[in-house]
Design a protein around this motif. Structure first.
Motif, short mmCIF file in Angstrom:
data_model
loop_
_atom_site.label_atom_id
_atom_site.label_comp_id
_atom_site.label_asym_id
_atom_site.label_seq_id
_atom_site.Cartn_x
_atom_site.Cartn_y
_atom_site.Cartn_z
N SER A 70 -26.21 4.76 6.85
CA SER A 70 -24.89 4.85 7.47
C SER A 70 -24.76 6.20 8.14
O SER A 70 -25.19 7.21 7.60
CB SER A 70 -23.78 4.70 6.42
OG SER A 70 -23.79 3.41 5.89
N GLU A 71 -24.16 6.19 9.31
CA GLU A 71 -23.91 7.46 9.98
C GLU A 71 -22.84 8.25 9.23
O GLU A 71 -22.89 9.46 9.14
CB GLU A 71 -23.47 7.22 11.43
CG GLU A 71 -24.62 6.94 12.36
CD GLU A 71 -25.70 8.01 12.34
OE1 GLU A 71 -25.39 9.20 12.51
OE2 GLU A 71 -26.88 7.66 12.11
N GLU A 72 -21.86 7.55 8.71
CA GLU A 72 -20.77 8.18 7.98
C GLU A 72 -20.76 7.68 6.54
O GLU A 72 -20.78 6.49 6.30
CB GLU A 72 -19.42 7.81 8.63
CG GLU A 72 -19.05 8.67 9.81
CD GLU A 72 -18.81 10.12 9.44
OE1 GLU A 72 -18.03 10.40 8.50
OE2 GLU A 72 -19.42 10.99 10.09
N LEU A 73 -20.70 8.60 5.61
CA LEU A 73 -20.52 8.21 4.21
C LEU A 73 -19.09 7.71 4.05
O LEU A 73 -18.20 8.11 4.81
CB LEU A 73 -20.80 9.39 3.29
CG LEU A 73 -22.26 9.85 3.26
CD1 LEU A 73 -22.41 11.09 2.39
CD2 LEU A 73 -23.18 8.77 2.75
N HIS A 136 -21.38 15.21 2.45
CA HIS A 136 -20.11 15.34 1.71
C HIS A 136 -20.21 16.23 0.47
O HIS A 136 -19.57 15.96 -0.54
CB HIS A 136 -19.55 13.97 1.32
CG HIS A 136 -19.06 13.18 2.49
ND1 HIS A 136 -17.77 12.79 2.64
CD2 HIS A 136 -19.70 12.72 3.59
CE1 HIS A 136 -17.63 12.11 3.76
NE2 HIS A 136 -18.79 12.06 4.35
N TYR A 137 -20.99 17.28 0.57
CA TYR A 137 -21.00 18.27 -0.51
C TYR A 137 -19.86 19.24 -0.24
O TYR A 137 -19.56 19.54 0.91
CB TYR A 137 -22.35 19.01 -0.57
CG TYR A 137 -23.42 18.21 -1.27
CD1 TYR A 137 -23.52 18.23 -2.65
CD2 TYR A 137 -24.30 17.42 -0.56
CE1 TYR A 137 -24.48 17.48 -3.31
CE2 TYR A 137 -25.27 16.67 -1.21
CZ TYR A 137 -25.35 16.71 -2.58
OH TYR A 137 -26.31 15.97 -3.23
N SER A 138 -19.26 19.74 -1.30
CA SER A 138 -18.13 20.66 -1.15
C SER A 138 -18.58 22.01 -0.59
O SER A 138 -17.79 22.72 0.02
CB SER A 138 -17.41 20.85 -2.48
OG SER A 138 -18.33 21.30 -3.47
N SER A 139 -19.86 22.35 -0.79
CA SER A 139 -20.37 23.62 -0.28
C SER A 139 -21.89 23.57 -0.25
O SER A 139 -22.52 22.70 -0.89
CB SER A 139 -19.93 24.77 -1.19
OG SER A 139 -20.51 24.64 -2.47
N VAL A 140 -22.49 24.53 0.44
CA VAL A 140 -23.94 24.66 0.45
C VAL A 140 -24.43 24.98 -0.97
O VAL A 140 -25.47 24.49 -1.40
CB VAL A 140 -24.39 25.75 1.46
CG1 VAL A 140 -25.88 26.04 1.33
CG2 VAL A 140 -24.06 25.32 2.88
N ALA A 141 -23.64 25.79 -1.68
CA ALA A 141 -24.02 26.16 -3.05
C ALA A 141 -24.11 24.92 -3.95
O ALA A 141 -25.04 24.79 -4.75
CB ALA A 141 -23.02 27.16 -3.61
N HIS A 142 -23.14 24.01 -3.81
CA HIS A 142 -23.15 22.78 -4.61
C HIS A 142 -24.38 21.94 -4.28
O HIS A 142 -25.08 21.44 -5.16
CB HIS A 142 -21.85 22.00 -4.37
CG HIS A 142 -21.74 20.76 -5.19
ND1 HIS A 142 -21.20 19.60 -4.70
CD2 HIS A 142 -22.10 20.48 -6.47
CE1 HIS A 142 -21.25 18.66 -5.63
NE2 HIS A 142 -21.79 19.17 -6.71
N LEU A 143 -24.66 21.79 -2.99
CA LEU A 143 -25.85 21.05 -2.56
C LEU A 143 -27.11 21.73 -3.12
O LEU A 143 -27.98 21.06 -3.69
CB LEU A 143 -25.92 21.00 -1.02
CG LEU A 143 -27.27 20.61 -0.40
CD1 LEU A 143 -27.76 19.26 -0.87
CD2 LEU A 143 -27.20 20.64 1.09
N SER A 144 -27.21 23.03 -2.97
CA SER A 144 -28.39 23.76 -3.44
C SER A 144 -28.59 23.61 -4.94
O SER A 144 -29.71 23.43 -5.42
CB SER A 144 -28.28 25.25 -3.09
OG SER A 144 -28.27 25.40 -1.68
N HIS A 145 -27.48 23.67 -5.68
CA HIS A 145 -27.55 23.51 -7.14
C HIS A 145 -28.09 22.13 -7.52
O HIS A 145 -28.99 22.01 -8.34
CB HIS A 145 -26.17 23.75 -7.76
CG HIS A 145 -26.14 23.52 -9.24
ND1 HIS A 145 -26.68 24.41 -10.14
CD2 HIS A 145 -25.66 22.48 -9.97
CE1 HIS A 145 -26.53 23.93 -11.36
NE2 HIS A 145 -25.92 22.76 -11.29
#
Length: 172
Positions: A70-73, A136-145
């Motif tokens: 999907s292009e959009e979640l 749809h991650y709240s931040s890069v930090a959340h994604l990285s974690h």
């Protein structure tokens, strides 16, 4: 086409053969069911004839479709989206999935999201910030974690490994 041919070989008449679902007119004998299962397995297909297995496959396919194709979640949260699409109470879906797969739907979603992030990192068309937003991650930090928790690597290190492999291949 392969499934229809296998049904014909067994003398079974079908009403409908659609993605993952077959409706046959006759009652299938144990021998026919066993033969169909064996023939489909040889072709790389699996016969799922219990409701839970079929439901699990539908959940997995929906998640894969949402995250990878999907292009959009979905704008609503995943649990509402899955429940709405499959027309089941989410608690029932979650309990059934966990019972059969040994992980939660949420864990399965996270694993799939990280696989998608890996693809996006390899394509090298988006920055990590853009990937975090797209997924749809709240931040890069959340994604990285989450990425590090699943892969053991940071997204940046993963990307560097890919770049290093690419350079090594070019040097051959």
């Amino acid at each position: 086409m392969m499934v229809k041919e296998e049904l014909r070989k067994l003398g079974l008449h079908y009403v409908n053969v659609d993605l993952g679902v077959i409706e046959v007119l006759e009652n299938i004998s144990d021998a026919q069911r066993s033969q169909l299962r064996d023939n489909l397995l040889r072709s790389g297909l699996e016969l799922l004839d219990d409701g839970k297995s079929i439901l699990i496959e539908k959940i997995k396919n929906l998640i894969t479709e949402m995250i990878h194709y999907s292009e959009e979640l979905p704008k609503v949260n995943y649990s509402d989206h899955i429940s709405e699409k499959l027309n089941y109470d989410y608690t029932y879906l979650a309990n059934t999935f966990s019972e059969v797969k040994g992980i939660t739907i949420q864990q399965y979603i996270i694993i799939n999201k990280i696989e998608r992030v890996k693809e996006l990192l390899i394509y090298d068309e988006l920055t990590l910030t853009e990937i975090a937003y797209k997924m749809h991650y709240s931040s890069v930090a959340h994604l990285s974690h989450q990425f590090k928790k699943i892969t053991g690597l940071t997204p940046t290190f993963y990307k560097q490994l890919k770049d290093k492999r690419k350079r090594n291949l070019e040097d051959l």
